[in-house]
Design a protein around this motif. Structure first.
Motif, PDB file in Angstrom:
ATOM      1  N   ASN A   1       0.970  -1.125  -0.102  1.00 51.18           N
ATOM      2  CA  ASN A   1      -0.027   0.020  -0.031  1.00 51.18           C
ATOM      3  C   ASN A   1       0.769   1.347   0.045  1.00 51.18           C
ATOM      4  N   ASN A   2       2.173   1.306   0.126  1.00 52.09           N
ATOM      5  CA  ASN A   2       3.035   2.381   0.087  1.00 52.09           C
ATOM      6  C   ASN A   2       3.983   2.331  -0.636  1.00 52.09           C
ATOM      7  N   ILE A   3       3.601   1.792  -2.112  1.00 52.08           N
ATOM      8  CA  ILE A   3       4.483   1.955  -3.233  1.00 52.08           C
ATOM      9  C   ILE A   3       4.510   3.661  -3.843  1.00 52.08           C
ATOM     10  N   ASN A   4       5.937   3.828  -3.948  1.00 53.30           N
ATOM     11  CA  ASN A   4       5.918   5.096  -4.334  1.00 53.30           C
ATOM     12  C   ASN A   4       5.930   5.056  -5.857  1.00 53.30           C
ATOM     13  N   LEU A   5       4.654   5.635  -6.452  1.00 52.51           N
ATOM     14  CA  LEU A   5       4.563   5.311  -7.745  1.00 52.51           C
ATOM     15  C   LEU A   5       5.315   6.111  -8.698  1.00 52.51           C
ATOM     16  N   ASP A   6       5.854   7.279  -8.209  1.00 54.53           N
ATOM     17  CA  ASP A   6       6.670   8.163  -9.116  1.00 54.53           C
ATOM     18  C   ASP A   6       8.050   7.383  -9.212  1.00 54.53           C
ATOM     19  N   LYS A   7       8.460   6.788  -8.116  1.00 57.99           N
ATOM     20  CA  LYS A   7       9.700   6.104  -8.347  1.00 57.99           C
ATOM     21  C   LYS A   7       9.496   4.793  -9.097  1.00 57.99           C
ATOM     22  N   PHE A   8       8.598   4.226  -9.020  1.00 54.61           N
ATOM     23  CA  PHE A   8       8.271   2.774  -9.727  1.00 54.61           C
ATOM     24  C   PHE A   8       8.423   3.131 -11.168  1.00 54.61           C
ATOM     25  N   THR A   9       7.365   4.539 -11.508  1.00 52.83           N
ATOM     26  CA  THR A   9       7.221   4.536 -12.867  1.00 52.83           C
ATOM     27  C   THR A   9       8.556   5.002 -13.509  1.00 52.83           C
TER      28      THR A   9
END
Length: 150
Positions: free
Chosen positions: A132-140
């Motif tokens: 639930n804590n995925i940093n979506l900007d870093k992932f993208t």
């Protein structure tokens, strides 16, 4: 933030795989997407791990949580982005040249609880709340680095 999430699907063809028993769950997830025609549910035909390995061998790479899929893609010398919570990504992926990973940021991570051990932080069921804590900007950004659009 929503716009950054969409760029993965907008830039690439996406295939979701898992065991056939999750086929209807994944179909429902895809149905709720803005452009469901850009995402394929492979679980409907995936009868064994051999099917998943064949799918990976035909792909340009992929991303997954800490699972066999990450290792399959990396062992096929494909770019892969791993998503790690309870277990540190560098321990799993640092030996694969084309692998990148993101570690979930939580006070309790890494806790090394994974597999069938329930997370004591989980409010509902055994699933880890790490994801639930995925940093979506870093992932993208990692996905864009691993799979540049030509």
């Amino acid at each position: 933030r929503r716009q950054r999430q969409m760029c993965i699907r907008d830039s690439y063809n996406v295939v979701i795989t898992d065991t056939p028993r999750f086929s209807s769950t994944i179909s429902n997830l895809i149905k709720d997407l803005k452009e469901p025609e850009k995402v394929l549910n492979f679980t409907k035909v995936s009868k064994s791990l051999d099917y998943t390995i064949a799918l990976c061998s035909l792909s340009m790479g992929g991303f997954s949580t800490d699972s066999a899929l990450v290792h399959i893609m990396a062992s096929l010398d494909l770019p892969v982005v791993g998503i790690y919570g309870p277990f540190p990504g560098h321990i799993r992926l640092s030996t694969y040249p084309k692998a990148k990973w993101i570690d979930i940021e939580r006070e309790c991570a890494p806790c090394f609880l994974h597999g069938h051990k329930p997370c004591p932080q989980a409010k509902y069921g055994p699933n880890s709340p790490c994801y639930n804590n995925i940093n979506l900007d870093k992932f993208t950004d990692l996905v864009k680095q691993s799979f540049p659009v030509s």
